[in-house]
Design a protein around this motif. Structure first.
Motif, short mmCIF file in Angstrom:
data_model
loop_
_atom_site.label_atom_id
_atom_site.label_comp_id
_atom_site.label_asym_id
_atom_site.label_seq_id
_atom_site.Cartn_x
_atom_site.Cartn_y
_atom_site.Cartn_z
N PHE A 102 0.79 -1.18 0.37
CA PHE A 102 -0.35 0.50 -0.19
C PHE A 102 0.70 1.31 0.08
O PHE A 102 1.46 1.62 0.90
CB PHE A 102 -0.74 -0.02 1.24
N ASN A 103 0.63 1.52 -1.16
CA ASN A 103 1.95 2.85 -1.60
C ASN A 103 1.31 4.76 -0.72
O ASN A 103 2.10 5.65 -0.94
CB ASN A 103 2.66 3.31 -2.90
N SER A 104 0.25 5.00 -0.54
CA SER A 104 -0.23 6.59 -0.63
C SER A 104 -1.27 6.31 0.79
O SER A 104 -1.13 6.45 2.06
CB SER A 104 -1.16 6.75 -1.97
N SER A 105 -2.48 6.51 0.05
CA SER A 105 -4.13 6.31 0.97
C SER A 105 -4.55 4.69 1.78
O SER A 105 -3.73 3.75 1.37
CB SER A 105 -4.93 6.71 0.03
N GLN A 106 -5.81 5.41 3.12
CA GLN A 106 -5.61 4.06 3.35
C GLN A 106 -6.47 2.93 2.32
O GLN A 106 -6.91 3.08 0.95
CB GLN A 106 -6.62 4.43 4.36
N PHE A 107 -6.20 1.54 3.06
CA PHE A 107 -6.51 0.72 2.00
C PHE A 107 -7.29 -0.43 2.33
O PHE A 107 -7.16 -0.53 3.89
CB PHE A 107 -5.33 -0.40 2.07
N THR A 108 -8.53 -1.26 2.74
CA THR A 108 -9.64 -1.93 3.13
C THR A 108 -9.53 -2.98 2.73
O THR A 108 -9.88 -3.34 1.28
CB THR A 108 -10.22 -0.92 3.55
N TYR A 109 -9.71 -4.44 3.54
CA TYR A 109 -10.33 -5.39 3.30
C TYR A 109 -10.80 -5.66 3.77
O TYR A 109 -11.26 -5.07 5.35
CB TYR A 109 -8.79 -6.15 4.31
N THR A 110 -11.87 -6.35 3.28
CA THR A 110 -13.62 -6.21 3.93
C THR A 110 -13.98 -8.08 3.48
O THR A 110 -13.98 -8.35 2.60
CB THR A 110 -14.34 -5.36 2.74
N PHE A 111 -14.51 -8.20 4.71
CA PHE A 111 -15.12 -9.43 4.69
C PHE A 111 -16.04 -9.66 5.75
O PHE A 111 -16.61 -9.33 6.42
CB PHE A 111 -14.04 -10.35 6.32
N PRO A 112 -17.50 -10.57 4.49
CA PRO A 112 -18.49 -10.24 5.15
C PRO A 112 -19.36 -11.34 6.51
O PRO A 112 -18.30 -12.80 6.16
CB PRO A 112 -19.21 -11.23 3.15
N VAL A 113 -18.96 -11.26 7.14
CA VAL A 113 -19.31 -12.51 8.41
C VAL A 113 -20.27 -12.29 8.92
O VAL A 113 -21.10 -11.47 8.86
CB VAL A 113 -17.65 -11.74 9.28
N SER A 114 -20.99 -13.21 10.10
CA SER A 114 -21.59 -13.61 11.28
C SER A 114 -21.16 -12.89 11.91
O SER A 114 -20.19 -12.18 12.57
CB SER A 114 -21.93 -14.79 11.24
N PRO A 115 -22.07 -12.28 13.28
CA PRO A 115 -21.80 -11.26 14.47
C PRO A 115 -21.26 -12.78 15.32
O PRO A 115 -21.49 -13.55 14.84
CB PRO A 115 -23.65 -11.07 14.99
N GLY A 116 -20.63 -12.00 15.85
CA GLY A 116 -19.59 -13.04 17.15
C GLY A 116 -18.21 -12.26 17.54
O GLY A 116 -18.19 -11.59 16.16
N PRO A 117 -17.45 -12.97 17.95
CA PRO A 117 -15.99 -12.77 18.23
C PRO A 117 -14.88 -13.80 17.10
O PRO A 117 -15.53 -14.92 16.42
CB PRO A 117 -15.78 -13.38 19.52
N LYS A 118 -14.69 -12.68 16.07
CA LYS A 118 -13.15 -13.26 15.69
C LYS A 118 -11.99 -13.15 15.48
O LYS A 118 -10.87 -12.68 16.49
CB LYS A 118 -14.36 -13.12 13.93
N PHE A 119 -11.25 -14.75 15.97
CA PHE A 119 -10.32 -14.87 15.08
C PHE A 119 -9.32 -13.48 14.10
O PHE A 119 -9.87 -14.06 13.06
CB PHE A 119 -9.16 -15.84 15.12
#
Length: 383
Positions: A102-119
């Protein structure tokens, strides 16, 4: 004996770090097995991204299938794929040899998940990528209101680690709320610097494994009555989950006293609803480190473990016990004290009393303040 250490960082909202080690432990047991307590956990959400890979699917040495990352990332135009200029002797091909830069601005990964705790596990191999030196990567990683990594340099972090390694995994536990359909992970490079990541893993986990809210009040070691609650507004940083890794403890033993080690020939651990089978692997409760059988000798030394950790934070320390030594079957047959950072955490600890019997696992949680003047974290057991 086996020790699971969770580090908490007091940022508002709280960001907690969890580090899990495996020194061998003590053992206990009772006849309370149920299907729920002995069943393995099956994740409802599971993602493995081989970041920067041009392949749809790659396979790591442990047989897991990793996918390319372009479908999970937004702002793809502000990043590019790259390959490390070298492969260290201990570095696996997948996911460490490719990276997204990533070389300039913010970069976001998006994961479709169910509610609750995640590792959440972030994989890093500091190397030269597309001519960019290791020292040119400085960045922050956030998820919603939580700052997971700040002013982070993978090369400096790896260089300071003991035992020495070439790559690393930063692990977190993040609670996804009911009205939150996605888990977003944002990388923000510092001005004139870059950010990178080699792999991302997202894995759901059982409710209440670490985040228990008001249902469990944890003592703050070194105070008379202070307690901590870890709630759904807390993020935990960890080093090991579902697919967690556990280290053998001899490297962390402090001093010349190593005590005695025990290992069961079978895996007959009697899990309970309070300590179900997914709490830690059976191998953890099937091994133990203990003092000898001569009380007079034991009074002259203690068992100590030392962990090099960052100062200035609160640490959630989880100690796992299971009495597996034949002949220790009743209350008051093995009693000891627990000290964390030279503060009394537990007096007259009795695993059989806590758990209810032989080969029954149990764990205890504590919170400790780690002062800047201290060189590392110390756990100590005395008779």
């Amino acid at each position: 004996m086996s020790i699971n250490i969770i580090i908490s960082i007091p940022v508002l909202p709280f960001t907690f770090c969890l580090i899990s080690f495996l020194p061998l432990f003590i053992s206990v047991a009772a006849d309370t097995d149920t299907d729920a307590s002995t069943s393995p956990y099956s994740p409802t959400d599971y993602f493995l991204l081989d970041c920067g890979s041009s392949s749809n699917t790659t396979t790591s040495s442990d047989g897991r299938k990793w996918g390319g990352d372009s479908g999970s990332a937004t702002s793809i135009f502000s990043s590019f794929e790259s390959t490390a200029d070298r492969q260290g002797g201990s570095v696996e091909q997948v996911p460490y040899m490719t990276a997204r830069i990533f070389n300039s601005s913010q970069f976001t990964y998006t994961f479709p998940v169910s509610p609750g705790p995640k590792f959440l596990r972030l994989y890093f191999y500091p190397a030269v990528y597309s001519g960019i030196n290791e020292s040119d990567f400085f960045f922050t990683v956030t998820s919603g209101v939580h700052t997971l990594l700040s002013n982070f340099s993978a090369s400096l972090t790896v260089a300071a680690m003991e035992p020495q390694v070439d790559s690393m995994v930063k692990e977190f536990v993040i609670h996804v709320r009911e009205n939150q359909p996605t888990l977003n992970i944002t990388f923000s490079p510092f001005p004139s610097f870059y950010a990178f990541v080699n792999g991302i893993e997202v894995c759901s986990m059982p409710n209440n494994l670490y985040i228990k809210g008001d249902s469990e009040q944890i003592p703050l070691v070194g105070t008379d009555d202070s307690i901590y609650n870890i709630d759904n507004y807390t993020a935990l940083e960890t080093d090991t989950g579902m697919f967690r890794k556990w280290q053998e403890d001899s490297f962390y033993i402090f001093g010349a006293a190593f005590g005695l080690t025990f290992r069961m020939n079978d895996t007959d651990i009697r899990y309970t609803p309070a300590t179900p089978a997914y709490t830690v692997p059976t191998e953890v409760y099937s091994s133990a480190r203990s003092m000898g059988v001569v009380r007079q000798i034991n009074l002259n030394y203690n068992l100590s473990w030392f962990f090099p950790v960052d100062s200035g934070f609160y640490y959630l320390v989880r100690l796992h016990f299971c009495e597996i030594v034949a002949g220790v079957n009743g209350v008051n047959e093995r009693v000891f004290n627990v000290f964390l950072n030279n503060q009394t955490a537990e007096e007259n600890a009795d695993v059989i009393e806590w758990s209810g019997g032989f080969r029954i696992p149990v764990y205890r949680d504590y919170v400790c303040r780690w002062e800047p003047s201290q060189a590392g974290f110390m756990a100590r057991l005395t008779p």
